[in-house]
Design a protein around this motif. Sequence first.
Motif, short mmCIF file in Angstrom:
data_model
loop_
_atom_site.label_atom_id
_atom_site.label_comp_id
_atom_site.label_asym_id
_atom_site.label_seq_id
_atom_site.Cartn_x
_atom_site.Cartn_y
_atom_site.Cartn_z
N THR A 58 0.79 -1.24 0.00
CA THR A 58 0.00 0.00 0.00
C THR A 58 0.82 1.28 0.00
O THR A 58 0.29 2.34 -0.34
N TRP A 59 2.09 1.22 0.37
CA TRP A 59 2.89 2.45 0.43
C TRP A 59 3.66 2.72 -0.85
O TRP A 59 4.01 3.87 -1.12
N ASP A 62 3.07 5.83 -3.03
CA ASP A 62 2.46 6.88 -2.23
C ASP A 62 3.57 7.87 -1.87
O ASP A 62 4.10 7.87 -0.77
N ASP A 64 3.75 11.07 -1.28
CA ASP A 64 3.58 12.01 -0.17
C ASP A 64 3.88 11.34 1.17
O ASP A 64 4.57 11.91 2.02
N LYS A 65 3.36 10.13 1.35
CA LYS A 65 3.60 9.43 2.61
C LYS A 65 5.09 9.12 2.78
O LYS A 65 5.66 9.34 3.86
#
Length: 336
Positions: A58-59, A62, A64-65
């Motif tokens: 899931t990361w 991503d 920004d995260k």
Amino acid sequence: KTEPDPMGARNAKADLKRYREGYPGQVDNPDLNDNYKFYSGQIKSVPQGDYIDNIHKTWKGDYDKLEVHHGYIQWLFPIREHGMNAESQPLQLHEIEKIKADPECMERFLKSYEMQLHFYGCVLNREDGTLSRGDNWEQQYHNLNTHSHNFLRITRILKALGEFGLERYQLPFLNHFADEIWLHRTLTPCGNSCRNFWLGTLRNDAEREEFKKKVHQLTGVAVSGSDESEDLPRPSSHKISNVVVPTPQKTNEEIEAERLAFRQRIASEKAKAEAQAQAQPKALSSSSSAEYESKYSKYFKYMTDSSDDEDYEDSGDQADSDEDEDDSDDEKEEEK
């Protein structure tokens, strides 16, 4: 008389030397096992983390995260030094052996490396360790150029590769970045870190010398055995590509908007912690809003005031923190 070392670079290089020598005198602690538990899927990373397999699912992508979250890097790339994240533990020798002996753990580690390389706009060839540009390279090279705390992260990543027996991936990483920095001039802000700190993660003397020669060939600046540089004539064969990734700085308005959004996220987390404390009065006091803010304030310093993010990323990791301070002074160009 010893010359002053205002930015702490001498300490950073001393720490790299300790890393190359295997941290002489450092004793293994058999009671510390969080890094193995994390990579074997038994526990989540903290704070605001997840299980390793979920992070990979899931990361990745991503951006920004991966950029603003400052507690995950110590879990994905553990080293035998203390980092900024007080919830993580220094890597232990017995953990290294258990992780290296577990094919699933090592596969997860490689996925972590690939995820972080994707964040930096690169793709790994697992067979020989070479890197190539990913489809997202322009966007992510720009991000790397304008967020220098990632230089510290890269130092940690290279050290972690060495700890887990993946030294064969270090030199290809450095060769790729050297070409991007000095040949194609797409990552010039990384130059000082690459030359003065990432180079120091190579434990093999022959590989270090090989890379020093490459840097000399590309830049005309020799890197001496003492890690100090001296100006030499640029080789006549040196050629520079005209490909340059623009790296405009963020406006003050953009920076303030980013910080405001981050403060709002933190306020939400504090409110959640407060609600949990009220619902569970016997819970540990660390669940309270006040202690939450105190415990994690350093992670969010950049987003809650005007200080630079290189001041906090891994300040407990002497080599990395000193490196980035040195970077900000030595490389305003264009090298935790």
